[in-house]
Design an enzyme around this catalytic site. Structure first.
Site, PDB file in Angstrom:
ATOM      1  N   HIS A 106      73.910  90.791  67.469  1.00  0.00           N
ATOM      2  CA  HIS A 106      74.182  90.785  68.924  1.00  0.00           C
ATOM      3  C   HIS A 106      75.488  91.504  69.282  1.00  0.00           C
ATOM      4  CE1 HIS A 106      70.841  88.116  69.486  1.00  0.00           C
ATOM      5  NE2 HIS A 106      71.383  87.135  68.784  1.00  0.00           N
ATOM      6  N   ASP A 112      64.996  88.031  63.144  1.00  0.00           N
ATOM      7  CA  ASP A 112      65.713  86.913  63.785  1.00  0.00           C
ATOM      8  C   ASP A 112      64.976  86.593  65.085  1.00  0.00           C
ATOM      9  OD1 ASP A 112      68.855  85.664  63.888  1.00  0.00           O
ATOM     10  OD2 ASP A 112      67.835  85.855  65.829  1.00  0.00           O
ATOM     11  N   HIS A 114      65.991  85.840  67.901  1.00  0.00           N
ATOM     12  CA  HIS A 114      66.628  86.418  69.084  1.00  0.00           C
ATOM     13  C   HIS A 114      66.560  87.945  69.006  1.00  0.00           C
ATOM     14  CE1 HIS A 114      68.680  82.474  68.485  1.00  0.00           C
ATOM     15  NE2 HIS A 114      68.539  82.392  69.801  1.00  0.00           N
ATOM     16  N   ASP A 116      65.963  81.792  62.122  1.00  0.00           N
ATOM     17  CA  ASP A 116      65.715  80.877  63.241  1.00  0.00           C
ATOM     18  C   ASP A 116      64.280  81.022  63.762  1.00  0.00           C
ATOM     19  OD1 ASP A 116      66.433  83.426  64.092  1.00  0.00           O
ATOM     20  OD2 ASP A 116      68.186  82.754  65.233  1.00  0.00           O
ATOM     21  N   TYR A 144      69.237  78.032  61.950  1.00  0.00           N
ATOM     22  CA  TYR A 144      70.066  76.867  62.261  1.00  0.00           C
ATOM     23  C   TYR A 144      69.512  75.562  61.726  1.00  0.00           C
ATOM     24  CZ  TYR A 144      71.924  80.732  64.730  1.00  0.00           C
ATOM     25  OH  TYR A 144      72.423  81.979  64.993  1.00  0.00           O
TER      26      TYR A 144
HETATM   27  N1  Q9C Z   1      72.746  78.525  76.861  1.00  0.00           N
HETATM   28  C1  Q9C Z   1      71.996  84.382  66.362  1.00  0.00           C
HETATM   29  O1  Q9C Z   1      70.975  83.770  66.056  1.00  0.00           O
HETATM   30  N2  Q9C Z   1      72.454  80.903  72.691  1.00  0.00           N
HETATM   31  N3  Q9C Z   1      72.600  84.188  67.556  1.00  0.00           N
HETATM   32  C2  Q9C Z   1      73.041  80.793  73.953  1.00  0.00           C
HETATM   33  C3  Q9C Z   1      73.171  79.651  76.097  1.00  0.00           C
HETATM   34  C4  Q9C Z   1      73.028  81.926  71.888  1.00  0.00           C
HETATM   35  C5  Q9C Z   1      72.056  83.276  68.505  1.00  0.00           C
HETATM   36  C6  Q9C Z   1      72.443  79.705  74.758  1.00  0.00           C
HETATM   37  C7  Q9C Z   1      72.262  82.109  70.618  1.00  0.00           C
HETATM   38  C8  Q9C Z   1      72.860  83.162  69.726  1.00  0.00           C
HETATM   39  C9  Q9C Z   1      72.631  85.323  65.420  1.00  0.00           C
HETATM   40 ZN    ZN Z   2      69.030  84.301  66.199  1.00  0.00          ZN
END
Ligand code: Q9C
Ligand code: ZN
Length: 470
Positions: free
Chosen positions: A196, A233, A235, A326, A366
């Site tokens: 990210h 991943d 995301h 994840d 996670y």
């Molecule tokens: N309400 C990776 O898996 N979540 N990053 C934000 C806001 C962020 C995940 C939720 C998740 C980041 C590397």
């Molecule tokens: Zn992720």
């Protein structure tokens, strides 16, 4: 090349045997010759024989060994103001324990991590941003919290700059070793994650974009022309997408939870029709899932029908995987249903590319158990172990719809996606896809509507027969 009838071949070749390289008949003869000489002259050491083979440029088929990078240092980056933050030091510890438990760790070659240089970080990031991150090393907790709040979903610790530089450098070490064929492939058990992170900002638990920097590094340092980046991943790795969206030398494929932009990072740039721009048009491939609960069948179908046809046409010289776990069953964020074993298969599917030059770098994940088991499944495949069996299932309608939409978006750019015979049929495919949707709406999911099976038959084939044993 092989004069024996095909039926007499062993069903499965040992991964340690040199590949049968179709356009290497001449080199294969040279290899045989070299081996013969090697056997004849027992005084010659193995090293000399290997050097001889390297000279013949067949060394890649002998490149062996899976590199594994890890260091205790990766546990030093943690969230001072939220001890229960999901991107926690235990993630890498759990992976290393699982590798140990399954005796996978001693089968790998340990690669020492190193910090990335400023110059290397700047292959992707802005100088001001790198300078700011460096300055965080001497900041108070209060200051760190303030800086972190300038970004979306980021925490910074006084050790973060060093640890994040080490995560980048680890992957660069693996790039060096697979590009020189010192190793066949590798896995980096590092954190913080990277996909990210962007030109001038940290984002989504990521400080430096490990995979994007490694991609540029491979191109600069090893003259690699085409890099395939696979991001599983859960995301969308928008940082990687932004870095390469105009660049046809990097094919970026991401499969991610999307839910019509309802899932973080909530970007329309993560959708299936987004395909890159300028010279990079067609080189960004997004596969957005619009439902949770995607299974092994959904992921495998996506690889079989979308990623692999394009990847084999692209002919990458290096494959980098943004390996977040994840997306594995049990992850609280992903809410997907893919099993750890599925990642053995996905890894194996990539190993046929780029002469086996496949490097995985940990991203998210996670649920400690899911992350550790899936990481071990990947390492096992990298080592050449057979894939464990999966319980069979069919892809879901939602997955097939997503896959079809992405295939439709990429029809103009990738002829290998053109499975229907008789010219450009993108329109036809959209129609077929809709027809399929109606059809499967009532019954159970069926195979991809855009895929048809061709049958080749010619009477003249009857003329080939065994004259003395009918
Ligand atoms: N309400 C990776 O898996 N979540 N990053 C934000 C806001 C962020 C995940 C939720 C998740 C980041 C590397
Ligand atoms: Zn992720």
């Amino acid at each position: 090349m092989d004069t024996k009838p095909s039926g007499a071949r062993p069903a499965r070749r040992s991964p340690r045997l040199p590949n049968s390289n179709s356009n290497a008949q001449g080199r294969s003869e040279e290899l045989k010759e070299a081996k013969r000489k090697g056997k004849m002259d027992r005084s010659k050491g193995e090293d000399e024989l290997v050097a001889q083979l390297k000279h013949l440029e067949v060394s890649r088929s002998l490149a062996s060994g899976t590199g594994l990078v890890h260091s205790e240092e990766f546990t030093r980056h943690n969230c001072l103001w939220d001890p229960s933050h999901p991107e926690c030091p235990d993630r890498v510890t759990a992976i290393m324990e699982e590798l140990e438990r399954r005796d996978l760790r001693p089968r790998c070659l340990a690669v020492e991590p190193r910090e990335a240089t400023e110059q290397e970080l700047r292959l992707v990031h802005k100088k001001d941003y790198v300078d700011l991150m460096r300055k965080t090393q001497t900041m108070s907790e209060k200051e760190l919290q303030t800086i972190s709040e300038n970004y979306d979903s980021v925490y910074i610790h006084p050790d973060s700059f060093r640890v994040a530089s080490l995560a980048v450098g680890s992957l660069l070490e693996l790039v060096d070793k697979v590009m020189t064929s010192e190793l066949r492939n590798g896995f980096s058990v590092s954190r913080p994650p990277g996909h990210h992170a962007q030109f001038d900002q940290a984002n989504g638990y990521c400080l430096f974009n490990n995979v994007a920097i490694a991609t540029r590094y491979a191109q600069r340092q090893h003259r690699v022309k085409r890099v395939l980046v696979v991001d599983w991943d859960v995301h969308h790795g928008q940082g990687i997408q932004y870095a390469f969206e105009e660049d046809p030398s990097v094919l970026y494929f991401s499969v991610h939870r999307y839910e019509k932009a309802g899932f973080w990072p909530h970007l329309e740039a993560s959708d299936g029709p987004v395909a890159g721009s300028g010279a990079g048009l067609g080189y960004t491939i997004n596969l957005p899932w619009n439902k949770t609960g995607m299974t092994d069948a959904d992921y495998i179908t996506a690889f079989q029908h979308l990623l692999l046809p394009v990847a084999y046409q692209f002919q990458p010289q290096l494959v980098l995987v943004a390996a977040g776990f994840d997306c594995v069953r049990g992850d609280p964020k992903g809410e997907m249903e893919a099993t750890p074993q599925c990642f053995s298969i996905l890894t194996r599917m990539l190993m046929g590319l780029a002469e086996g030059r496949v490097l995985l770098a940990l991203e998210g994940g996670y649920n400690l158990r899911s992350t550790a088991e899936a990481s071990a499944a990947c390492v096992s495949s990298l080592l050449g172990d057979p894939c464990p069996p999966l319980s069979s299932s069919s892809p879901s309608l939602s997955a097939l719809t997503s896959i079809s939409e992405t295939i439709s978006a990429h029809y103009p750019y990738w002829s290998r996606l053109q499975v229907l015979e008789g010219g450009p049929l993108a329109d036809d495919v959209v129609i077929r896809h809709k027809a399929n949707e109606e059809q499967v709406g009532e019954t159970s999911p069926s195979p991809l509507g855009v895929m048809t099976t061709g049958l080749a038959y010619d009477e003249r084939m009857m003329e080939h027969l065994n004259l003395w044993d009918r």
